[in-house]
Design an enzyme around this catalytic site. Structure first.
Site, PDB file in Angstrom:
ATOM      1  N   SER A 321      41.028  64.457  43.720  1.00  0.00           N
ATOM      2  CA  SER A 321      41.715  64.029  44.940  1.00  0.00           C
ATOM      3  C   SER A 321      41.333  64.937  46.099  1.00  0.00           C
ATOM      4  O   SER A 321      41.053  64.471  47.212  1.00  0.00           O
ATOM      5  CB  SER A 321      43.227  64.067  44.716  1.00  0.00           C
ATOM      6  OG  SER A 321      43.898  63.847  45.922  1.00  0.00           O
ATOM      7  N   TRP A 324      37.821  64.205  47.130  1.00  0.00           N
ATOM      8  CA  TRP A 324      37.737  62.923  47.837  1.00  0.00           C
ATOM      9  C   TRP A 324      38.087  63.105  49.310  1.00  0.00           C
ATOM     10  O   TRP A 324      37.485  62.491  50.192  1.00  0.00           O
ATOM     11  CB  TRP A 324      38.707  61.920  47.192  1.00  0.00           C
ATOM     12  CG  TRP A 324      38.679  60.568  47.862  1.00  0.00           C
ATOM     13  CD1 TRP A 324      37.828  59.538  47.607  1.00  0.00           C
ATOM     14  CD2 TRP A 324      39.538  60.107  48.908  1.00  0.00           C
ATOM     15  NE1 TRP A 324      38.099  58.475  48.419  1.00  0.00           N
ATOM     16  CE2 TRP A 324      39.152  58.796  49.234  1.00  0.00           C
ATOM     17  CE3 TRP A 324      40.608  60.679  49.611  1.00  0.00           C
ATOM     18  CZ2 TRP A 324      39.780  58.043  50.218  1.00  0.00           C
ATOM     19  CZ3 TRP A 324      41.227  59.934  50.594  1.00  0.00           C
ATOM     20  CH2 TRP A 324      40.821  58.630  50.895  1.00  0.00           C
ATOM     21  N   HIS A 325      39.070  63.978  49.571  1.00  0.00           N
ATOM     22  CA  HIS A 325      39.502  64.166  50.956  1.00  0.00           C
ATOM     23  C   HIS A 325      38.471  64.885  51.794  1.00  0.00           C
ATOM     24  O   HIS A 325      38.406  64.701  53.001  1.00  0.00           O
ATOM     25  CB  HIS A 325      40.836  64.924  51.004  1.00  0.00           C
ATOM     26  CG  HIS A 325      42.007  64.038  50.768  1.00  0.00           C
ATOM     27  ND1 HIS A 325      42.485  63.782  49.495  1.00  0.00           N
ATOM     28  CD2 HIS A 325      42.772  63.315  51.603  1.00  0.00           C
ATOM     29  CE1 HIS A 325      43.511  62.946  49.585  1.00  0.00           C
ATOM     30  NE2 HIS A 325      43.705  62.645  50.855  1.00  0.00           N
ATOM     31  N   GLY A 326      37.683  65.731  51.184  1.00  0.00           N
ATOM     32  CA  GLY A 326      36.681  66.430  51.978  1.00  0.00           C
ATOM     33  C   GLY A 326      35.761  67.248  51.102  1.00  0.00           C
ATOM     34  O   GLY A 326      36.187  67.821  50.096  1.00  0.00           O
ATOM     35  N   PHE A 514      37.678  61.157  56.164  1.00  0.00           N
ATOM     36  CA  PHE A 514      37.632  61.177  54.700  1.00  0.00           C
ATOM     37  C   PHE A 514      36.949  59.935  54.137  1.00  0.00           C
ATOM     38  O   PHE A 514      36.732  59.774  53.009  1.00  0.00           O
ATOM     39  CB  PHE A 514      39.046  61.310  54.125  1.00  0.00           C
ATOM     40  CG  PHE A 514      39.820  62.435  54.761  1.00  0.00           C
ATOM     41  CD1 PHE A 514      39.199  63.669  54.953  1.00  0.00           C
ATOM     42  CD2 PHE A 514      41.099  62.281  55.201  1.00  0.00           C
ATOM     43  CE1 PHE A 514      39.884  64.711  55.564  1.00  0.00           C
ATOM     44  CE2 PHE A 514      41.797  63.311  55.803  1.00  0.00           C
ATOM     45  CZ  PHE A 514      41.181  64.524  55.988  1.00  0.00           C
TER      46      PHE A 514
END
Lengths: 514, 332
Positions: A321, A324-326, A514
């Protein structure tokens, strides 16, 4: 094209809606083709060069799904699924993580490699996840099959294409296929209201908080040692900025879809009212959480393979997670921190169950909300900071390593309540936050916090109109009846939104990154 | 539950009423004098009065506050034997408005010396969104509503929407109960009473460099980084030169005084200056001196990178006189 720009609101949206309504309802395919073409234009408006990539991705995934259907039950099907998922991840990995991996490798071998000049295609994380979910579901469900037009429209439908919600095929495609796709007054009214609520959240609320978050984190990034209060205040401002920004964007997306008679699932459900971190993730970016739960956590074994395996599964899920965000280590730490919170919350839950501790008093609930909110704020420090140095410095200030200090821009030590605070041991220091009018800043930021904690959220406000895909909306003290008075109130809010276009610097939605 | 038509009607009515009330109040308070706009207004009024009083051919120095602080019209008048007025004013008023002031003060036979700050080459009417700041909007609405009303409708709408609610409230208050100006006894360079009869700033001596003066004087991004592709301030200047030629007003130009920085010792800065020289030359305007002549040491500056101290302004003007002399031969 941002949802909040004049090009979108006064140009693109009315045109798309008007043509959609002008096409006779019985020409359903024509309406779908129009929406798909409009969505591709919407995507290409940012960078037309990436439209072929999106089309290629749709064509590839649809073909893989067709093969999965054809070869269902044969060993080849699992190999096809593997190829399909791997290809999606390679594509995402190339655009999003190449430079991150190069940097990580450089750290290991202690060499600073030159980074590649790769531009991240807008929305790639979202349309990749949407399609991976589809492939996995096709491999599981023998009856699943859609027409190419329905599938393409599902992927490119402009309300969710750029930054979600991450919708699932079974929520949206049947609405394209079964319903008449007819815009009507109620859908238009509810959609417009949701869109305006989102616009107000973004333009008036999130951007107000952003001023202070940017100032304080900007000062920290330039080497300022924040005082204790300033560090907490900047982080609070950021927590509210990201909430109102992203939930505003989601409301706008849900509202836009509703204007075309399509109901999307909700993405936010007043997350800062959560009593524990598990509940927080059931309320924050809900569609991402359920994606990770269903396509990562459950396949890893979830909680069915013992407590220690559950801990590992939680940590892996949150690691992904974060990533995925950065593509950065600060995002990874943010994810792992949430994983750790969740593990602790699970242990605490088990302990309470074993000892039969119920704690029914409201004060326990209040303390839980506060503790959860503080934990989330601490994690936002890593999410917002450009580097570990800045994040650690801000955290050091928040946890009092420079003492419990207060900027003299907040209140003077010679005046109340400064005298009282000084007597309690609070040290006053020269301001380093860069905030000029702290009393105004506090009014705004604490006002926003009160809104986030005590005001009904958008689906609660509109629950009389079934605004979202789900039927079970949490009850709230009051809800709207869209009459002329609410119309007037939204008209007034519209005016302030228009004004903010002129008075505030343009700021993109945070989740576009993102 | 369905949504009634009345909701949409209410929405339209709410929006229309909000706009109506806002613009009604805004136009009603136009011309209400605000304290923030007083300095520029007072400065412009005094300077125009002095220029209007001179009947013979004169020299007008036109620019932002760089000219106000950095060029000494008294010295020029003495050395050249030509009546001179320093029309240097607040640079936030930008190119078009400053040139409009010059149009009002110039008469046939006059000479206008343009000494614009670098930013003003880029700030024209066509890109007002990029530079129009609250002080400019406040000034127009409080002190020159006629100029505001004469602007194209789209520009008026744009500026009106950018007015802060605090400023609108202030304008309404001033309209109902004008507070007038409080007279300060302490020296302030931003007080038009410190401007002498030539329009020159006085009293901004080295000894009075204020505590708020930045320790590091900022950089002019435009000189260091280059002008935009189509600098819209230049359109205003070209229009002015055409007007001046038609009205028999001679136009000269020079570079503004600027605090020297290594960033100006680059090919990029050279290119910017060359572009400005080429622009003036294409308009038929002689350019006096080079941009390097106007780069001065940090110690010569008062409170911004364009504001010289009084002593430095005199010295700089003295060095500038020989460049001007050929254009003002001694009268017999």
């Amino acid at each position: 094209m941002l949802f909040s720009t004049f090009q979108f609101i006064l140009g693109f949206l009315p045109l798309v809606l008007a043509v959609f309504c002008l096409i006779p309802a019985r020409w359903r395919s024509a309406r779908k083709i129009w929406l798909a073409l409009a969505s591709l234009f919407f995507y290409g408006y940012w960078k037309v060069e990436y439209v072929p990539l999106l089309l290629l991705s749709i064509g590839f995934n649809f073909t893989i799904a067709e093969w999965l259907t054809r070869w269902r039950g044969r060993p080849a099907a699992s190999r096809v699924l593997f190829v399909g998922v791997a290809a999606n991840l390679v594509l995402l990995g190339y655009y999003k993580y190449t430079n991150f991996l190069v940097g990580a490798f450089g750290l290991v071998v202690r060499h600073d490699f030159t980074r590649f000049d790769i531009i991240l295609p807008l929305a790639i994380s979202f349309f990749t996840f949407t399609q991976i979910g589809y492939l996995v579901d096709v491999s599981r469900d023998p009856k699943l099959h859609y027409k190419f037009l329905d599938y393409s429209l599902f992927v490119v439908f402009f309300p969710h294409l750029i930054a979600g919600p991450i919708v699932r095929h079974w929520e949206v495609i049947p609405q394209f296929a079964e319903r008449e796709l007819r815009a009507n007054r109620t859908d238009l009214g509810v959609g417009l209201t949701l869109f305006l609520i989102g616009l107000v959240k973004k333009m008036l609320l999130a951007d107000s908080a952003a001023v202070y978050a940017n100032l304080i984190y900007g000062s920290a990034a330039h080497g300022a040692h924040l005082d204790w209060f300033g560090a907490w205040f900047g982080t609070l401002a950021y927590a509210l900025q990201i909430y109102f920004d992203f939930s505003g964007y989601s409301d706008m997306a849900i509202g836009l879809a509703r204007m075309f008679s399509i109901k999307f699932p909700f993405n936010f459900d007043s997350p800062y009212r959560a009593v524990n971190i598990a509940e927080f993730w059931r309320r924050w970016h809900v569609t991402l959480t359920r994606f990770l739960r269903e396509y990562v956590y459950f396949p890893l074994g979830g909680n069915r393979k013992g407590a220690s395996r559950q801990v590992a599964n939680v940590m892996v899920t949150f690691f992904l997670s974060g990533l995925w965000h950065g593509a950065g280590w600060t995002f990874v730490v943010w994810g792992l921190l949430h994983g750790a919170y969740l593990v602790i919350a699970h242990q605490w839950g088990r302990l309470r169950k074993r000892r039969e501790w119920l704690f029914p008093h409201w004060s326990y609930r209040g303390a839980c909300v506060l503790l959860t909110f503080i934990a989330v704020m601490v994690s936002w420090v890593y999410f917002r900071s450009p580097s570990f140095t800045v994040a650690n410095d801000v955290l050091a200030s928040m946890f009092g390593s420079h003492g419990i200090t207060l900027s003299d821009a907040v209140t003077r030590p010679q005046r109340q309540p400064g005298v009282m605070l000084a007597a309690m041991g609070v040290k006053f220091v020269a301001d380093q936050t860069g905030v000029e009018h702290f009393s105004e800043a506090m009014r705004i930021v604490f006002g926003l916090l009160a809104l986030a904690w005590f005001f009904p959220n958008s689906q609660q406000l509109l629950r009389r109109y079934d605004p979202i895909f789900e039927q079970d909306i949490r009850p709230a003290r009051w809800a709207m009846t869209l009459d002329w008075r609410w119309g007037m109130a939204f008209g007034l809010l519209c005016f302030f939104v228009v004004r903010s276009h002129y008075t505030a610097a343009p700021s993109p939605f945070l989740y576009f990154n993102f | 539950m369905s949504v009634p038509l009345r909701f949409f009607a209410g929405l339209a009515a709410g929006l229309a009423l909000s706009f109506g009330a806002y613009f009604g109040l805004l136009f009603w308070q136009l011309g209400a004098p605000t304290p923030m706009s007083f300095w520029s207004y007072d400065l412009n009024t005094r300077k125009h009065a002095r220029a209007a009083a001179i009947t013979e051919p004169k020299l007008l120095i036109v620019g932002g506050s760089g000219a106000l602080f950095g060029i000494n019209a008294r010295l020029l008048e003495r050395e050249l034997g030509v009546p001179s007025v320093n029309l240097g004013t607040h640079a936030v008023l930008a190119t078009a408005y400053i040139l409009n002031l010059a149009r009002k003060s110039a008469r046939p036979g006059d000479t206008v010396l343009l000494v614009f700050e670098y930013e003003l080459f880029a700030n024209g009417d066509s890109n007002m969104n990029d530079w129009a700041d609250p002080q400019f909007i406040d000034f127009l609405m409080a002190r020159d509503p006629a100029y505001f009303r004469a602007m194209p409708m789209a520009t008026q709408f744009n500026l009106a929407m950018r007015l802060s609610l605090e400023r609108l409230k202030r304008g309404i208050k001033e309209k109902i109960h004008p507070t007038g100006m409080t007279v300060s006894t302490e020296y302030s360079p931003y007080d038009a009473k410190n401007v002498d009869e030539y329009g020159d700033m006085t009293g901004h001596s080295r000894g009075r460099i204020p505590a708020y003066a930045p320790r590091e004087l900022e950089t002019s991004g435009l000189l260091a980084d280059g002008l935009p592709e189509a600098p819209s301030g230049m359109i205003e200047i070209r229009d002015f030169v055409i007007w001046a030629t038609t009205n028999k007003v001679r136009v000269l130009a020079s570079f503004p005084n600027l605090c020297a920085k290594p960033a100006y010792d680059t090919a990029k800065a050279e290119q910017t200056a060359a572009k400005i020289t080429a622009f003036y030359t294409s308009c038929g305007v002689p350019v006096l001196g080079s941009y390097r002549d106007a780069l001065l040491p940090r110690g010569d500056f008062f409170d911004t990178c364009y504001h010289l101290t009084e002593e430095a302004a005199r010295e700089r003007t003295r060095r500038f006189v020989p460049l001007l002399k050929p254009y003002f031969p001694p009268r017999r």
